[in-house]
Design a protein around this motif. Sequence first.
Motif, PDB file in Angstrom:
ATOM      1  N   UNK A 171       0.814  -1.221   0.000  1.00 55.65           N
ATOM      2  CA  UNK A 171       0.000   0.000   0.000  1.00 55.65           C
ATOM      3  C   UNK A 171       0.846   1.269   0.000  1.00 55.65           C
ATOM      4  N   UNK A 172       2.160   1.124   0.020  1.00 52.54           N
ATOM      5  CA  UNK A 172       3.065   2.273   0.073  1.00 52.54           C
ATOM      6  C   UNK A 172       3.375   2.741  -1.350  1.00 52.54           C
ATOM      7  N   UNK A 173       2.940   3.938  -1.738  1.00 53.61           N
ATOM      8  CA  UNK A 173       3.166   4.380  -3.125  1.00 53.61           C
ATOM      9  C   UNK A 173       4.639   4.485  -3.494  1.00 53.61           C
ATOM     10  N   UNK A 174       5.484   4.851  -2.529  1.00 50.04           N
ATOM     11  CA  UNK A 174       6.913   4.960  -2.830  1.00 50.04           C
ATOM     12  C   UNK A 174       7.519   3.588  -3.123  1.00 50.04           C
ATOM     13  N   UNK A 175       7.115   2.574  -2.355  1.00 50.24           N
ATOM     14  CA  UNK A 175       7.611   1.220  -2.613  1.00 50.24           C
ATOM     15  C   UNK A 175       7.177   0.722  -3.987  1.00 50.24           C
ATOM     16  N   UNK A 176       5.917   0.958  -4.321  1.00 49.02           N
ATOM     17  CA  UNK A 176       5.407   0.500  -5.622  1.00 49.02           C
ATOM     18  C   UNK A 176       6.138   1.217  -6.749  1.00 49.02           C
ATOM     19  N   UNK A 177       6.325   2.506  -6.593  1.00 50.40           N
ATOM     20  CA  UNK A 177       7.014   3.275  -7.632  1.00 50.40           C
ATOM     21  C   UNK A 177       8.452   2.778  -7.796  1.00 50.40           C
ATOM     22  N   UNK A 178       9.139   2.538  -6.686  1.00 49.81           N
ATOM     23  CA  UNK A 178      10.528   2.080  -6.752  1.00 49.81           C
ATOM     24  C   UNK A 178      10.654   0.682  -7.342  1.00 49.81           C
ATOM     25  N   UNK A 179       9.628  -0.142  -7.196  1.00 51.17           N
ATOM     26  CA  UNK A 179       9.680  -1.512  -7.712  1.00 51.17           C
ATOM     27  C   UNK A 179       9.640  -1.563  -9.236  1.00 51.17           C
ATOM     28  N   UNK A 180       9.073  -0.536  -9.861  1.00 56.29           N
ATOM     29  CA  UNK A 180       8.958  -0.451 -11.322  1.00 56.29           C
ATOM     30  C   UNK A 180       8.253  -1.678 -11.902  1.00 56.29           C
ATOM     31  N   UNK A 181       7.292  -2.210 -11.159  1.00 57.08           N
ATOM     32  CA  UNK A 181       6.547  -3.373 -11.630  1.00 57.08           C
ATOM     33  C   UNK A 181       5.453  -2.950 -12.601  1.00 57.08           C
ATOM     34  N   UNK A 182       5.222  -3.780 -13.618  1.00 57.72           N
ATOM     35  CA  UNK A 182       4.114  -3.531 -14.523  1.00 57.72           C
ATOM     36  C   UNK A 182       2.797  -3.655 -13.764  1.00 57.72           C
ATOM     37  N   UNK A 183       1.810  -2.829 -14.077  1.00 61.29           N
ATOM     38  CA  UNK A 183       0.533  -2.903 -13.358  1.00 61.29           C
ATOM     39  C   UNK A 183      -0.108  -4.285 -13.377  1.00 61.29           C
ATOM     40  N   UNK A 184       0.007  -4.991 -14.496  1.00 58.81           N
ATOM     41  CA  UNK A 184      -0.679  -6.280 -14.579  1.00 58.81           C
ATOM     42  C   UNK A 184      -0.069  -7.331 -13.647  1.00 58.81           C
ATOM     43  N   UNK A 185       1.130  -7.070 -13.124  1.00 57.53           N
ATOM     44  CA  UNK A 185       1.728  -8.006 -12.181  1.00 57.53           C
ATOM     45  C   UNK A 185       0.882  -8.139 -10.912  1.00 57.53           C
ATOM     46  N   UNK A 186       0.230  -7.056 -10.513  1.00 59.30           N
ATOM     47  CA  UNK A 186      -0.595  -7.113  -9.311  1.00 59.30           C
ATOM     48  C   UNK A 186      -1.876  -7.910  -9.572  1.00 59.30           C
ATOM     49  N   UNK A 187      -2.379  -7.843 -10.796  1.00 55.38           N
ATOM     50  CA  UNK A 187      -3.514  -8.697 -11.163  1.00 55.38           C
ATOM     51  C   UNK A 187      -3.096 -10.171 -11.157  1.00 55.38           C
ATOM     52  N   UNK A 188      -1.900 -10.469 -11.679  1.00 57.92           N
ATOM     53  CA  UNK A 188      -1.415 -11.850 -11.684  1.00 57.92           C
ATOM     54  C   UNK A 188      -1.300 -12.374 -10.262  1.00 57.92           C
ATOM     55  N   UNK A 189      -0.824 -11.544  -9.332  1.00 55.18           N
ATOM     56  CA  UNK A 189      -0.710 -11.959  -7.938  1.00 55.18           C
ATOM     57  C   UNK A 189      -2.081 -12.182  -7.320  1.00 55.18           C
ATOM     58  N   UNK A 190      -3.030 -11.324  -7.653  1.00 53.57           N
ATOM     59  CA  UNK A 190      -4.395 -11.457  -7.146  1.00 53.57           C
ATOM     60  C   UNK A 190      -5.014 -12.771  -7.608  1.00 53.57           C
ATOM     61  N   UNK A 191      -4.770 -13.141  -8.852  1.00 51.96           N
ATOM     62  CA  UNK A 191      -5.278 -14.419  -9.375  1.00 51.96           C
ATOM     63  C   UNK A 191      -4.653 -15.609  -8.660  1.00 51.96           C
TER      64      UNK A 191
END
Length: 551
Positions: free
Chosen positions: A323-343
């Motif tokens: 939930x930390x925006x700075x962590x997410x930004x620093x990770x440079x992960x593609x948005x769809x990666x979070x959908x893959x994790x949710x699945x």
Amino acid sequence: MARFNARGTRPSAVSPVTTTGERTRTHEGAGAHLRDAKSELFLLAVANTVGTDTFYEKAGARDDRYTALIRRLAVEDPAWTAGLLRWLRGEGNMRTASLVGAAEFVKARLDAGCPTSIDPNGTDNTGSWSNRTVVASVLRRADEPGELLGYWTARYGRALPKPVKRGVADAVRRLYDERSLLKYDTESRSYRFGDVLELVHAASDPAKPWQGELFRHALDRRHGRGDTVPEPLATLALRARLMALPVADRRAVLGDPDGRAELARAGMTWEALAGWLPGPMDAAAWEAVIPSMGLMALVRNLRNFDKAGVSDAVAERIAARLADPDEVRASRMFPFRFWAAYKAAPSLRWGHALEKALGHSLAHVPVLTGRTLILVDRSPSMFPGYGYSTPNSSDISLAEQAAVFGAALAVRAERPTLVEFGQQARKVDVRRGDSVLRLVERFGQIGGTDIPSAVRRFYARHDRVVIVTDEQTRPGWLPSNCHGYGGMPETPVDDLIPKDVPVYMWNMAGYREAAMPSGGANRHALGGLTDAAFRMIPLLDAGRDARWPWE
């Protein structure tokens, strides 16, 4: 003051992805348009995983098209191409395509006898670059110098030109440290750290007094010249001590706070820990290493955490990082990666945190006022399992990636009409307060691809249209032809939407053929797997011309 046209919208604007006026056909037989070389390369680069088949294009042909475009533009417009490659590896986050592109950029310019750099004080006002800086700019991870050298030597032999040597050496000084050696200098690599150092003769960075010892140790390690770790390399020395610990004593380290701290200081990744410990990765093992795991590693292992029974207290700390925006930004992960994790994650405790993370990764999604028609391609060419491997990812299809982007737009739009289409089209219900993840779950799969018919059915004086697709549409024959397609005129997408209404064609696959002309007023092509293109929509909506993302 901005002038308004007859529909009350702002003046039209243009975007950089441009068609030439030349005509062709899509892979499904519809009339299509050819893009200029820069536009074709940009859309291919942001969608291309080198060596990967797509539905309509085999890997070899796709890679040849990519390298031919790079080589051509490296000579015709090297400053533009250098900017593309630097952005592609940075914000674009496309690793292999940028490494291949940099190698081909240098080779093309050397073969053509072109200058190896441009004077930053020159008259073309493009800024400075050189073959050397282009190579260095795409190397962002410590295994990548070896990967670029592997590509070069496999294709052009072991004779390395000076710009390649010097660019790689620049990156080595920046990237090689104790932790990167532990993580990436493994026997599975074609080029070990020692191999790279011997090929490019990199000198250590004077600002890093320990780096000379690290380079010497990497060479000794490569050639089996003893296991002694030089004194300045404390992380390597600690790892060596842990590796020498008897196997029967290793699990006891997990229960000792000082032992867990030593694991972190020794740069013990979860993969290394799994190989070091006897037996499986249980809850104690995961909880020992989770604090030092990067966000991408956490996201990919949520299912494993649940399977091992990681405690709720640890899960809460993981959720806080998601939930930390700075962590997410620093990770440079593609948005769809979070959908893959949710699945993949079986429990509900990750859902809200993944939604937050996805939202942070899509920070540039605009709040679109008025009425927005969003069409998302769900045809077979967007899914795996039809004789090709999934582009860009092994666990999520282009169709799902398209659904993530379409859903993200829909939940932020003031009055969205969200439609999934193939040969037929149907509306996807968007409810107040919807999350992107829940909305993506409502999509299905539809045979065929017919963009014109979907537009004809659902366009109703919307203020803008967004189409997320691979663009390989069928012709969209006029509906009066009820007995077959023969002889009936097709209906191009461009003719179905008024010229003063902005249309954003979001290309997900990088094919050569465009379903709609672009680069003129109110006709825009976007691309990429990050949310960078979202920034262009409100800009163009407001009547302001858009430039390439790195300009």
